[in-house]
Enzyme design. Structure first.
Site, PDB file in Angstrom:
ATOM      1  CB  SER A  62      69.651 119.633  -7.545  1.00  0.00           C
ATOM      2  OG  SER A  62      70.424 118.977  -6.545  1.00  0.00           O
ATOM      3  CE  LYS A  63      67.893 115.658 -13.404  1.00  0.00           C
ATOM      4  NZ  LYS A  63      68.539 115.126 -14.615  1.00  0.00           N
ATOM      5  NE  ARG A  64      73.194 118.429  -3.664  1.00  0.00           N
ATOM      6  CZ  ARG A  64      73.165 119.565  -4.319  1.00  0.00           C
ATOM      7  NH1 ARG A  64      73.130 119.549  -5.635  1.00  0.00           N
ATOM      8  NH2 ARG A  64      73.174 120.728  -3.694  1.00  0.00           N
ATOM      9  CG  HIS A  65      68.244 118.127  -2.466  1.00  0.00           C
ATOM     10  ND1 HIS A  65      68.769 119.009  -3.387  1.00  0.00           N
ATOM     11  CD2 HIS A  65      68.919 118.340  -1.307  1.00  0.00           C
ATOM     12  CE1 HIS A  65      69.712 119.726  -2.811  1.00  0.00           C
ATOM     13  NE2 HIS A  65      69.816 119.342  -1.550  1.00  0.00           N
ATOM     14  N   GLY A  66      66.441 113.928  -4.068  1.00  0.00           N
ATOM     15  CA  GLY A  66      65.347 112.947  -4.081  1.00  0.00           C
ATOM     16  C   GLY A  66      64.588 112.928  -5.382  1.00  0.00           C
TER      17      GLY A  66
END
Length: 469
Positions: free
Chosen positions: A239-243
């Site tokens: 998801s977005k939190r992974h980069g």
């Protein structure tokens, strides 16, 4: 049979890593089989689809060089075709109008959930012969078979079976007259003669519904291959939190498209123990049989390793074309310094990304106002004055400016003063680059240029004099 695949993103956001891998697999399968690859924009979600997202998808596909043979097709431009098929289905009895109110459907859902049942439409209007006014709001539902099963042989997962009793009568046209996603996909795959549908595993539940509609239309059923999800480093769904939010973020972060493609192809597909694949090798070797059923974990370090490999193994002239964009983003005028091809050769071993390369090369093109404080404190001391003066004289005397002659001048300075190379090299490096690290000193000084190097040595000598005073 001519192989034909498609990539059909919904333009509600960026082209993300999972979508890019799906596009790559579909593209590779078509290319490996001498087939065709179709790009289709599934923009039936009118509220969430945006032109910005369409542009982002196109930019991502173009940057990755995933070229398409047909399209892009837009579902919103094909509503007349979808509605004509729905009207035929109504006439043939394979679809029916449903007048159930939202309140009734919500009450039905709540009652089913309270009873521990799977929420599904109960088919009331399928058998209702009540007369309705022509203008009365209604949806159109597909009359799903009520007996038997849908079985399809997934090219990745093997046989998959769904009982028709688990599938309710899908809405294929809304009250506003717009056709729904699952129906549009079916008609598009039929009209575009898609033979293989390669997509994410989140679409598995859509497949039996789509197969039933195809069979009701007498249309050929394509083969399906559902690819497992990509997980982040922490084992959770990417998801977005992974980069990176979208594929173009990797461009912005300094990755080469070849590195990202090589990384993506290995996120679920393998060919022995081979890690590095050229595009031509991918096209020659790719098969659906070698795609894993297991989820893949995204590893940024592995991607960086691949990018570093491609920076150093692709032609420097090609890498330089991508580096130019980063230099422009950093506001560096590349006309006043070495050719970018030379810069790639100089910095390739040291930099894992093109963004890092652009950030670490300012001194080749721009003069600096001050020296790095720590490097200057350590190396621009009074003891460095004599080596710098002699090195300057030898560099100024060079009638030809080549890396070899620069190297000789530095070596001769150390030899004449009977000191180690570090006593000459480190002060000279700080003087010419402003910092304590750079590529090999001779090629660095050569790339900076003769007049600029001499001026910077003068600046360093002035700094040492001020410090001594």
């Amino acid at each position: 049979m001519k192989i034909k695949t498609r990539f059909a993103p919904s333009p509600t956001g960026y082209l993300h890593v999972g979508g890019a891998r799906t596009a790559l697999y579909s593209w590779l399968f078509a290319r490996s089989q001498g087939g065709e690859f179709v790009l289709r924009i599934e923009d039936t979600d009118l509220e969430r689809s945006t032109q910005e997202a369409i542009n982002a998808i196109m930019d991502g596909m173009n940057w990755l060089n995933l070229d398409w043979d047909e399209g892009p097709y837009y579902q919103t431009k094909r509503f007349d075709r979808y509605n004509a098929v729905i009207d035929d289905m109504l006439a043939q009895g394979t679809a029916y109008q449903c007048y159930c109110s939202r309140e009734r459907l919500e009450a039905l859902r709540e009652r089913q959930m309270a009873d521990g049942e799977k929420p599904r439409y109960d088919g009331r209007c399928r058998h209702d012969h009540e007369q309705h006014d022509a203008g009365e709001p209604c949806v159109v539902r597909f009359a799903n078979p009520q007996d038997g099963s849908v079985i399809f042989d997934d090219n990745i997962r093997g046989p998959i079976e769904f009982s028709n009793q688990e599938l309710d009568d899908l809405i294929i046209r809304r009250t506003d007259g717009s056709p729904t996603y699952n129906f549009c996909v079916v008609i598009d795959d039929w009209d575009m003669e898609i033979t293989h549908v390669i997509r994410g595993e989140d679409h598995i539940n859509n497949t039996p519904r789509q197969i039933n509609i195809l069979k009701a239309l007498g249309a050929p059923v394509p083969e399906y291959a559902h690819v497992s999800m990509i997980l982040g480093d922490d084992g959770k769904k990417l998801s977005k939190r992974h980069g990176a939010v979208g594929v173009m973020q990797y461009r912005d972060d300094g990755f080469l498209p070849e590195a990202l493609l090589n990384y993506l192809v290995r996120l679920g597909w393998s060919h022995g123990d081979q890690e590095i694949f050229s595009i031509e090798e991918m096209k020659r070797l790719f098969t659906l049989d070698d795609i894993s059923k297991s989820a893949s974990a995204f590893n940024t370090e592995k991607l960086l390793w691949l990018n570093h490999h491609y920076i150093n193994h692709l032609p420097a002239e090609y890498v330089a074309t991508h580096l130019l964009w980063h230099m422009e983003q950093a506001g560096i005028d590349t006309r006043n310094g070495p050719q970018l091809v030379e810069l790639v050769k100089l910095l390739g071993d040291r930099c894992k990304t093109l963004k890092e390369m652009a950030a670490s090369c300012h001194y080749f093109y721009q003069d600096f106002d001050r020296f790095d404080a720590d490097a200057a404190k350590k190396h621009l001391r009074l003891v460095a004055r004599e080596p710098l003066v002699l090195a300057r004289a030898k560099l100024a005397a060079l009638a030809q400016w080549t890396p070899e002659l620069v190297h000789n001048a530095i070596e001769e300075t150390a030899a004449e003063l009977n000191v180690g190379m570090g006593k000459v090299g480190m002060p000279l490096r700080v003087a010419v680059t402003g910092a304590g690290q750079s590529p090999a000193l001779d090629v660095t000084v050569h790339a900076v240029g003769q007049s600029r190097s001499l001026a910077r040595i003068d600046k360093a000598l002035e700094y040492i004099a001020q410090r001594a005073g």
